[in-house]
Design a protein around this motif. Sequence first.
Motif, PDB file in Angstrom:
ATOM      1  N   GLU A  88       0.834  -1.190   0.000  1.00  0.00           N
ATOM      2  CA  GLU A  88       0.000   0.000   0.000  1.00  0.00           C
ATOM      3  C   GLU A  88       0.876   1.250   0.000  1.00  0.00           C
ATOM      4  N   VAL A  89       0.457   2.276  -0.713  1.00  0.00           N
ATOM      5  CA  VAL A  89       1.209   3.524  -0.761  1.00  0.00           C
ATOM      6  C   VAL A  89       1.117   4.229   0.592  1.00  0.00           C
ATOM      7  N   ASP A  90       2.266   4.530   1.164  1.00  0.00           N
ATOM      8  CA  ASP A  90       2.325   5.319   2.388  1.00  0.00           C
ATOM      9  C   ASP A  90       2.370   6.790   1.982  1.00  0.00           C
ATOM     10  N   LYS A  91       1.271   7.482   2.138  1.00  0.00           N
ATOM     11  CA  LYS A  91       1.175   8.877   1.698  1.00  0.00           C
ATOM     12  C   LYS A  91       2.186   9.777   2.410  1.00  0.00           C
ATOM     13  N   ASN A  92       2.635   9.344   3.578  1.00  0.00           N
ATOM     14  CA  ASN A  92       3.560  10.155   4.368  1.00  0.00           C
ATOM     15  C   ASN A  92       4.999   9.657   4.274  1.00  0.00           C
ATOM     16  N   ALA A  93       5.259   8.771   3.305  1.00  0.00           N
ATOM     17  CA  ALA A  93       6.620   8.270   3.131  1.00  0.00           C
ATOM     18  C   ALA A  93       7.565   9.421   2.792  1.00  0.00           C
ATOM     19  N   SER A  94       8.820   9.269   3.166  1.00  0.00           N
ATOM     20  CA  SER A  94       9.826  10.285   2.872  1.00  0.00           C
ATOM     21  C   SER A  94      10.937   9.683   2.023  1.00  0.00           C
ATOM     22  N   LYS A  95      11.900  10.497   1.708  1.00  0.00           N
ATOM     23  CA  LYS A  95      13.028  10.096   0.866  1.00  0.00           C
ATOM     24  C   LYS A  95      12.541   9.437  -0.423  1.00  0.00           C
ATOM     25  N   ASP A  96      11.724  10.192  -1.187  1.00  0.00           N
ATOM     26  CA  ASP A  96      11.183   9.740  -2.472  1.00  0.00           C
ATOM     27  C   ASP A  96      10.339   8.479  -2.349  1.00  0.00           C
ATOM     28  N   GLY A  97       9.726   8.285  -1.186  1.00  0.00           N
ATOM     29  CA  GLY A  97       8.852   7.139  -0.982  1.00  0.00           C
ATOM     30  C   GLY A  97       9.556   5.909  -0.470  1.00  0.00           C
ATOM     31  N   LYS A  98      10.870   5.983  -0.270  1.00  0.00           N
ATOM     32  CA  LYS A  98      11.624   4.795   0.138  1.00  0.00           C
ATOM     33  C   LYS A  98      11.614   4.564   1.639  1.00  0.00           C
ATOM     34  N   LEU A  99      11.378   5.616   2.412  1.00  0.00           N
ATOM     35  CA  LEU A  99      11.221   5.462   3.857  1.00  0.00           C
ATOM     36  C   LEU A  99       9.729   5.416   4.151  1.00  0.00           C
ATOM     37  N   MET A 100       9.208   4.209   4.225  1.00  0.00           N
ATOM     38  CA  MET A 100       7.775   3.987   4.403  1.00  0.00           C
ATOM     39  C   MET A 100       7.543   3.173   5.665  1.00  0.00           C
TER      40      MET A 100
END
Length: 523
Positions: A393-405
Amino acid sequence: MMKHIYLILLSCVVWGCSLEEEARDQITEEQAFTNASDLYLNTVATLYNYVGGNTDGQGLQGTCRGVYDLQTFGSDEALLPTRGVDWYDGGIWQAMYKHSWSAGHELPKNAWLYLYKVITLCNYSLEKLEQYQKMAGPMNYLIWTSEVRALRAMYYWYLIDLFGDVPLITSSVMDMNRVTREKRSVVFEFIMKEMDMAIHQLSPSNSVREGDYYGRITMPVCYFVMAKMMLNSGVYLGTTDVAQYMEQCIEYCNAIEDLGYSLEEKYESNFIVYNENSKENIFVIPMDKHLYSNQQQNMHRSYHYRHAAAYGFTGENGTCATLQTLKMYGYGTDNVDNRFYMNFYAGPVYDLDGDPVLDRTGQQLVYYPDKVEMDLSFSDYVETAGARMKKYEVDKNASKDGKLMDNDIVLFRFADVLLMRAEAYLRLGKASQGQKDLDLVRKRARMKPVELTMENLERERFVELCWEGWRRQDMIRFGHYKSLFQGEDGDEPVDESDGHTTVFPIPADVRALNQNLTQNQGY
């Protein structure tokens, strides 16, 4: 329970560069081992910092160019096509797809060095636990050494699976000239002995609800590895007489079930943003963008640039499904498996609000699964060919271009246990006893029952466990790990009869440092 992260106090020994170099603390030994709590943190807990990773070649999953990529791109499940000026990378991905890798290929080298690095750190930890045994106390010493030994055994399992015969090292300091490869069967027995000695000292649960064992080596994790060892015994031991091993596989699977694991009601629940309460996931890499440096790079690597941008991330427009994957899922037919759209983005792409994602021309972005090929440089679908990874599932609050989820990365789960047990029964000629396990997995996916046969079981493993790093191992065990390269420009397909591609080569750089390490056949 709050997840914990521990300081990395041990520097890494890159095995293959030197076995004579000791792991050194970033603080003095007197500071690191002053009491039992510090002893545990700096010998056991610190090892879990290496199960995941954030740089190429590190970690069992989540990162690129290492163990996971060998198991995935070395199979017929996924590929990284050349997309014009993108993703040629010196031909390493084409070599993975064609099964034409050599001893100089980057990925086997990364995996070898990473696996032996962690094994060396385990050896160092065991030596320090022995040295400070009185500080630990008798019970802690027994439990802590069991945990480290089981972790080391698991890493040796990955090694024999990928490389066959490998050095069996149980010391953090060893003369390079004395290191030779041990037979796969010998390391197999070592793994099983270590697991068997350790397992009864470990926690029976890794539940986030029941204590400080989440993401650690526990009893069910050991049972899972032992079941996998038994299931693949014919490959690892080179024997067709596997009945006793299949019986043991069933026993280990039963033991996991007896510990309370079961299927989640919904397939997707295992991969949601906060999935630590899954009753199905047995072993994971814990993820927390505020606490951990572990990354999930595989989604990032697969998204089209504009697709990722719609989530506020950066994508690399790379990884996609092969045509074989489409066939296994029944894509394009009236009987497409329900799990296809749980695992892949295909067709028109939408953002998290349901609005169309636009491509560079201002038109809606569309993925074309059946337009994929190894080299798309001159294709009209150079950017859009291939179904893309959707597993988590997409973590809307992920950081570092979505890699820190915050979605914990799933390594072992109970659906695999059910399919292992079904296969073991099938190989024993007891298909009727294994049928119920296959039925349970398919029922959860809202798919009709099918007869338990080798062909149906292999397909079920493919569609259920896609993107989880099992396909190469399965293909070898089912006896048809064939080169996907069927000959281009007059070249002949790779001959795998001599062992080439069923195991990876011993890295050339490692052999250059130690001439005692013989090469696998075919390289």
